[in-house]
Scaffold this motif. Structure first.
Motif, short mmCIF file in Angstrom:
data_model
loop_
_atom_site.label_atom_id
_atom_site.label_comp_id
_atom_site.label_asym_id
_atom_site.label_seq_id
_atom_site.Cartn_x
_atom_site.Cartn_y
_atom_site.Cartn_z
N GLU A 101 0.30 -1.44 -0.40
CA GLU A 101 0.45 0.29 -0.13
C GLU A 101 1.10 1.36 0.30
N LYS A 102 2.58 1.03 0.29
CA LYS A 102 3.07 2.41 0.76
C LYS A 102 3.33 2.51 -0.92
N THR A 103 4.01 1.68 -1.26
CA THR A 103 4.69 1.67 -2.07
C THR A 103 3.43 2.48 -3.05
N ILE A 238 13.40 -0.75 -3.30
CA ILE A 238 13.02 0.35 -2.39
C ILE A 238 12.28 0.54 -3.29
N VAL A 239 11.06 0.85 -3.53
CA VAL A 239 9.87 1.91 -4.02
C VAL A 239 9.18 2.78 -2.79
N VAL A 389 8.49 9.58 -5.26
CA VAL A 389 8.96 8.90 -5.58
C VAL A 389 10.93 8.26 -5.59
N PHE A 390 10.71 7.14 -4.25
CA PHE A 390 12.56 6.74 -4.58
C PHE A 390 12.55 5.72 -4.68
N ILE A 391 14.06 5.50 -5.38
CA ILE A 391 13.57 3.32 -5.85
C ILE A 391 15.06 3.45 -5.53
N ASP A 392 15.27 2.24 -5.75
CA ASP A 392 16.63 1.66 -5.24
C ASP A 392 16.52 0.26 -5.30
N THR A 393 17.40 -1.15 -5.44
CA THR A 393 17.12 -1.72 -6.00
C THR A 393 19.34 -2.29 -5.80
#
Length: 413
Positions: A101-103, A238-239, A389-393
């Motif tokens: 839900e957060k994403t 992380i999204v 939107v923060f994204i990291d893999t």
């Protein structure tokens, strides 16, 4: 300094839509005049002892921090009570707050306008500045050449590392990085985490690692393995919602010269970012809330020193940042990551010369909140994008205490 109040409600309901700024925004806020109220209110600072609770299950959202918002030293006893609340043996920490839900709510910020991607990572190269240690922290890469043969004359280049650590450059500090004495987040001890704990001296461990690597020895009795618990493999993609706390731009806009360096292009060395600074900056940006699972990033301008080797001694000898009261204030909102554009997030040298790295202990070891370092946020600042939107893999580096990757921010025009 005038402090603007905000409705930053800890432990917001999971069903709330993330990323909803105050409708006024920064432009409307400034247009309304310096004495206008934005109609927001801070939660009361909790001054009583932290409430105790039964151990929580390892899945789902976790108990927010409740305790004094002050600079009192870290207490192992209090940290152990927090581990009971958050889950003994938990290896994910505050990343558990990033629910589907957060994403989903974070991605809803992109439903209007044109999406722009901002690179938050610093460039990595041999000789990058790193906090001194023995053996030294290095990222020394070299390229090998292979003549692979065949009638098609196949050749190839590959990188190798003479020395390498994830604990330099743009990174996520993991929960096994920092402890309180011999105790780490989730109730793990040093002996639970450290392969071959009988070898204590770093030089002896480095020699054993070189020996085992040259012998291609990776089985039982080898030192070539990561921590069996709390490793970087527990981070995962992380999204989520990101919030930029652009303290530098706020100070520049408001003529707060005492907070700025001589050139006024960074915060001053050893400047402590206070709770009042955070509140004022968020209000100026039009940010009305921090939610569980957010990634909160501070901008100080310190990354400018990374780009000039002549300034590296200045880069490493001090840095602006938060301290204990600010770390406790942030922890009440259960962010997944608290980061910045400096090498260590917290103000350095410490306000108390006999104490070192306590915000790291509080966020990582006590609260399970990871720390991001070396983020480059100039592009977001120039575009005035404070929610994104923060994204990291991150790499699934089993047992690692940190991880590299190029994090990114996505925001709409």
């Amino acid at each position: 300094m005038q402090t603007w109040k905000h409705n930053l409600t800890p432990g917001a309901k999971a069903g709330d839509v993330d990323g909803q700024s105050s409708p006024s925004g920064r432009r409307a806020f400034l247009k309304a005049g310096a004495t206008a109220a934005v109609g927001l209110a801070l939660p009361p600072l909790i001054t009583g002892a932290a409430a105790t609770a039964a151990p929580r299950p390892i899945g789902g959202q976790q108990e927010p921090f409740r305790g004094p918002i002050d600079d009192q030293p870290i207490s192992l006893e209090f940290a152990q009570r927090r581990w009971n609340e958050l889950g003994i043996g938990d290896e994910r920490g505050a990343l558990r707050e990033i629910t589907p839900e957060k994403t989903t709510n974070a991605l809803r910020m992109l439903h209007k306008g044109t999406a722009h991607v901002y690179d938050l990572g610093d460039k990595m190269f041999p000789g990058v500045p790193a906090f001194p240690s023995a053996p030294p922290r290095r990222w020394d890469m070299y390229i090998t050449w292979y003549d692979l043969g065949g009638e098609n004359r196949l050749t190839g280049l590959e990188e190798r590392f003479a020395a390498m650590t994830f604990q330099v450059g743009t990174q996520i500090d993991n929960l096994n990085h920092i402890g309180i004495d011999d105790h780490y987040y989730g109730g793990f001890t040093r002996d639970d985490l450290l392969p071959m704990p009988e070898l204590v001296d770093p030089a002896s461990r480095a020699a054993k690692a070189t020996q085992d690597s040259q012998a291609d020895h990776h089985g039982p009795g080898s030192i070539l393995r990561g921590c069996p618990h709390l490793g970087a493999e527990h981070i995962g993609p992380i999204v989520t919602r990101g919030v930029l706390v652009d303290v530098l731009a706020y100070m520049q806009c408001h003529g707060r010269h005492e907070a700025l360096s001589e050139g006024r292009d960074t915060l001053a060395p050893n400047y402590r970012i206070t709770i009042q600074d955070i509140e004022a900056t968020l209000g100026w940006e039009g940010i009305s809330r921090l939610d569980p699972g957010d990634v909160v990033i501070f901008r100080t301008g310190w990354n400018k020193l990374w780009a000039d080797s002549a300034l590296w001694s200045r880069y490493l000898s001090s840095e602006p940042g938060i301290w204990l009261a600010e770390a406790r204030w942030l922890a009440q909102f259960r962010p997944a990551i608290v980061g910045g554009d400096t090498w260590g997030l917290e103000v350095f040298p410490s306000p108390v010369p006999t104490r070192f790295g306590e915000p790291h202990q509080l966020l990582l070891a006590q609260e399970g909140i990871r720390i991001g370092e070396g983020y480059v946020t100039d592009g977001l600042s120039e575009a005035g994008k404070y929610e994104f939107v923060f994204i990291d893999t991150p790499q699934h580096a089993v047992g690692a205490t940190a991880t590299h990757n190029g994090p990114a921010a996505i925001a709409t025009s």
